[in-house]
Design an enzyme around this catalytic site. Structure first.
Site, PDB file in Angstrom:
ATOM      1  N   HIS A   1     -13.905  -8.772   6.131  1.00 38.76           N
ATOM      2  CA  HIS A   1     -12.674  -8.358   6.713  1.00 38.76           C
ATOM      3  C   HIS A   1     -13.045  -8.502   8.267  1.00 38.76           C
ATOM      4  O   HIS A   1     -14.180  -8.211   8.773  1.00 38.76           O
ATOM      5  CB  HIS A   1     -12.570  -6.885   6.511  1.00 38.76           C
ATOM      6  CG  HIS A   1     -11.183  -6.382   6.716  1.00 38.76           C
ATOM      7  ND1 HIS A   1     -10.842  -5.916   8.246  1.00 38.76           N
ATOM      8  CD2 HIS A   1      -9.940  -6.479   6.340  1.00 38.76           C
ATOM      9  CE1 HIS A   1      -9.730  -5.771   8.426  1.00 38.76           C
ATOM     10  NE2 HIS A   1      -9.060  -5.896   7.273  1.00 38.76           N
TER      11      HIS A   1
ATOM     12  N   ASN B   1      -5.717  -2.051   1.208  1.00 39.14           N
ATOM     13  CA  ASN B   1      -7.130  -1.765   1.694  1.00 39.14           C
ATOM     14  C   ASN B   1      -6.936  -0.463   2.348  1.00 39.14           C
ATOM     15  O   ASN B   1      -6.190  -0.547   3.527  1.00 39.14           O
ATOM     16  CB  ASN B   1      -7.315  -2.951   2.967  1.00 39.14           C
ATOM     17  CG  ASN B   1      -8.384  -2.824   3.543  1.00 39.14           C
ATOM     18  OD1 ASN B   1      -9.276  -1.930   3.212  1.00 39.14           O
ATOM     19  ND2 ASN B   1      -8.437  -3.608   4.631  1.00 39.14           N
ATOM     20  N   TRP B   2      -7.454   0.573   1.944  1.00 40.93           N
ATOM     21  CA  TRP B   2      -7.354   1.858   2.523  1.00 40.93           C
ATOM     22  C   TRP B   2      -7.966   1.938   3.488  1.00 40.93           C
ATOM     23  O   TRP B   2      -7.653   3.016   4.287  1.00 40.93           O
ATOM     24  CB  TRP B   2      -7.732   2.888   1.409  1.00 40.93           C
ATOM     25  CG  TRP B   2      -6.896   2.893   0.281  1.00 40.93           C
ATOM     26  CD1 TRP B   2      -5.694   2.387  -0.251  1.00 40.93           C
ATOM     27  CD2 TRP B   2      -6.968   3.984  -0.921  1.00 40.93           C
ATOM     28  NE1 TRP B   2      -5.144   2.900  -1.339  1.00 40.93           N
ATOM     29  CE2 TRP B   2      -5.937   3.829  -1.872  1.00 40.93           C
ATOM     30  CE3 TRP B   2      -7.841   5.028  -1.047  1.00 40.93           C
ATOM     31  CZ2 TRP B   2      -5.901   4.821  -2.884  1.00 40.93           C
ATOM     32  CZ3 TRP B   2      -7.754   6.099  -2.076  1.00 40.93           C
ATOM     33  CH2 TRP B   2      -6.660   5.682  -3.210  1.00 40.93           C
ATOM     34  N   LYS B   3      -8.981   1.010   3.776  1.00 40.59           N
ATOM     35  CA  LYS B   3      -9.856   1.100   4.919  1.00 40.59           C
ATOM     36  C   LYS B   3     -10.721   2.610   5.154  1.00 40.59           C
ATOM     37  O   LYS B   3     -10.685   3.175   4.075  1.00 40.59           O
ATOM     38  CB  LYS B   3      -9.269   1.085   6.746  1.00 40.59           C
ATOM     39  CG  LYS B   3      -8.314  -0.346   6.341  1.00 40.59           C
ATOM     40  CD  LYS B   3      -7.925  -1.053   7.636  1.00 40.59           C
ATOM     41  CE  LYS B   3      -7.197  -1.985   7.502  1.00 40.59           C
ATOM     42  NZ  LYS B   3      -6.802  -2.966   8.789  1.00 40.59           N
TER      43      LYS B   3
ATOM     44  N   GLU C   1     -12.531  -6.527  10.663  1.00 45.56           N
ATOM     45  CA  GLU C   1     -12.998  -5.341  11.169  1.00 45.56           C
ATOM     46  C   GLU C   1     -14.481  -5.546  10.934  1.00 45.56           C
ATOM     47  O   GLU C   1     -15.413  -4.992  11.971  1.00 45.56           O
ATOM     48  CB  GLU C   1     -12.458  -4.051  10.864  1.00 45.56           C
ATOM     49  CG  GLU C   1     -11.003  -4.036  11.326  1.00 45.56           C
ATOM     50  CD  GLU C   1      -9.957  -3.239  10.047  1.00 45.56           C
ATOM     51  OE1 GLU C   1     -10.436  -2.625   9.390  1.00 45.56           O
ATOM     52  OE2 GLU C   1      -8.702  -3.249  10.514  1.00 45.56           O
TER      53      GLU C   1
ATOM     54  N   SER D   1      -0.008  -6.279   8.802  1.00 43.12           N
ATOM     55  CA  SER D   1       1.374  -5.747   8.827  1.00 43.12           C
ATOM     56  C   SER D   1       2.488  -6.199   7.810  1.00 43.12           C
ATOM     57  O   SER D   1       3.565  -6.247   8.222  1.00 43.12           O
ATOM     58  CB  SER D   1       1.973  -6.046  10.147  1.00 43.12           C
ATOM     59  OG  SER D   1       1.055  -5.377  11.202  1.00 43.12           O
TER      60      SER D   1
ATOM     61  N   GLY E   1      -2.652  -4.331  11.684  1.00 49.42           N
ATOM     62  CA  GLY E   1      -2.447  -2.970  12.276  1.00 49.42           C
ATOM     63  C   GLY E   1      -1.896  -2.886  13.448  1.00 49.42           C
ATOM     64  O   GLY E   1      -1.548  -1.813  14.201  1.00 49.42           O
TER      65      GLY E   1
ATOM     66  N   GLU F   1      -5.838 -13.382   7.047  1.00 53.37           N
ATOM     67  CA  GLU F   1      -5.415 -12.105   8.030  1.00 53.37           C
ATOM     68  C   GLU F   1      -5.558 -12.580   9.372  1.00 53.37           C
ATOM     69  O   GLU F   1      -6.780 -12.464  10.040  1.00 53.37           O
ATOM     70  CB  GLU F   1      -6.207 -11.021   7.663  1.00 53.37           C
ATOM     71  CG  GLU F   1      -6.146 -10.632   6.093  1.00 53.37           C
ATOM     72  CD  GLU F   1      -6.434  -8.895   6.065  1.00 53.37           C
ATOM     73  OE1 GLU F   1      -5.576  -8.179   5.260  1.00 53.37           O
ATOM     74  OE2 GLU F   1      -7.588  -8.395   6.414  1.00 53.37           O
TER      75      GLU F   1
ATOM     76  N   GLY G   1      -2.637  -3.161   4.519  1.00 57.91           N
ATOM     77  CA  GLY G   1      -3.592  -2.008   4.886  1.00 57.91           C
ATOM     78  C   GLY G   1      -2.795  -0.672   5.103  1.00 57.91           C
ATOM     79  O   GLY G   1      -2.285   0.050   4.277  1.00 57.91           O
ATOM     80  N   GLY G   2      -2.016  -0.507   6.244  1.00 61.04           N
ATOM     81  CA  GLY G   2      -1.398   0.660   6.604  1.00 61.04           C
ATOM     82  C   GLY G   2      -0.250   0.942   5.377  1.00 61.04           C
ATOM     83  O   GLY G   2      -0.333   2.059   5.301  1.00 61.04           O
TER      84      GLY G   2
HETATM   85  P1  PGA Z   1      -2.579  -3.820   8.065  1.00 60.27           P
HETATM   86  O1  PGA Z   1      -3.921  -4.321   7.459  1.00 60.27           O
HETATM   87  O2  PGA Z   1      -1.438  -4.245   6.912  1.00 60.27           O
HETATM   88  O3  PGA Z   1      -2.410  -2.431   8.373  1.00 60.27           O
HETATM   89  O4  PGA Z   1      -2.179  -4.929   9.036  1.00 60.27           O
HETATM   90  C1  PGA Z   1      -4.174  -5.171   6.743  1.00 60.27           C
HETATM   91  C2  PGA Z   1      -5.741  -5.548   6.830  1.00 60.27           C
HETATM   92  O5  PGA Z   1      -6.419  -5.147   7.749  1.00 60.27           O
HETATM   93  O6  PGA Z   1      -6.093  -5.860   5.612  1.00 60.27           O
END
Ligand code: PGA
Length: 251
Positions: free
Chosen positions: A99, A11-13, A101, A214, A176, A170, A235-236
């Protein structure tokens, strides 16, 4: 039960640029994930404007592409929205919906997320439905109740199509933050989600359950070894080709 093939989704966000993406994709293609293909399907979910370019770059690879959201509507006067058909037309296979967010910054309700999952399916995409509790909810002992409520909207809205989705657990407090749920914590929620899915529909037993929050090369293998963890939403670490490839190999 655990599915025989894992699913690893990046997930590049809202990160990237055409130049940065080209560099990342070069790294991913160079990492040669074909060797892990029998054990893991791999996909990257990218910002809408980059869908076409990323699909083209990955066309001869084992990696699929997805979006990070999709409209609940098929088409019409919805300024700023992007339909599942548009995403599909660019060659995407997946669409993340719900998600945390989007739930928190855009006030997306459980029902809207379920409607987005339904729209994605109707347009030929596989929705990756995210669920997860906040730290306050976990501390209050509400984790199961929260994820059950989020999942119930999807179960009630999709009916027989429930078996065609992917679910990602999640925990909001792990996204994050560098704080990963322990494999035992994640497994406990995954087993609970699996039970909810099976109770709703026996055929939903094989819905892939991804863990996100994470995930890193050094914790991926332990998480993926849990009986009800079928892969990860990353994500990251998906922004670093070497890390993402290492996570895919850990599957
Ligand atoms: P993260 O994000 O791996 O940076 O914690 C995961 C996500 O939000 O899908």
């Amino acid at each position: 039960m655990s599915l025989s093939k894992k699913l690893i989704v990046g997930n590049w966000k809202m990160h990237g640029s055409r130049a940065a993406n080209a560099e990342l994709l070069k790294g991913l293609l160079g990492a040669d994930l074909k060797g892990s293909a029998p054990r893991a399907s791999v996909a990257v979910c990218v910002p809408f404007p980059y869908l076409g370019e990323v699909v083209a770059a990955l066309q001869d690879s084992v990696m699929a592409v997805g979006s990070q959201d999709v409209s609940a509507h098929a088409h019409g006067a919805y300024t700023g929205e992007v339909s599942g058909a548009m995403v599909r037309e660019f060659g995407a296979v997946y669409a993340i919906v719900g998600h945390s967010e989007r739930r928190s910054y855009h006030a997306e309700s459980d029902q809207l997320v379920a409607d987005k999952a339904k729209a994605a399916l109707a347009q030929g995409l596989v929705p990756i439905v995210c669920v997860g509790e906040t730290l306050a909810e976990r501390d209050a002992g509400q984790t199961d109740a929260v994820v059950a409520r989020q999942l119930k909207a999807v179960i009630d809205t999709l009916g027989v199509d429930l078996a065609r989705v992917v679910v990602a657990y999640e925990p909001v407090w792990a996204i994050g933050t560098g704080k990963t749920a322990s494999p035992e914590q994640a497994q406990a929620v995954h087993a609970f989600l699996r039970a909810q899915l099976v109770a709703a529909q026996v055929s939903a037993a094989s819905v892939p359950l991804l863990y996100g929050g994470s995930v890193k090369p050094d914790n991926a293998a332990e998480l993926f070894a849990q009986p009800d963890i079928d892969g990860g939403l990353i994500g990251g670490a998906s922004l670093k080709a070497a890390d993402f490839a290492a996570i895919a190999r850990a599957a």
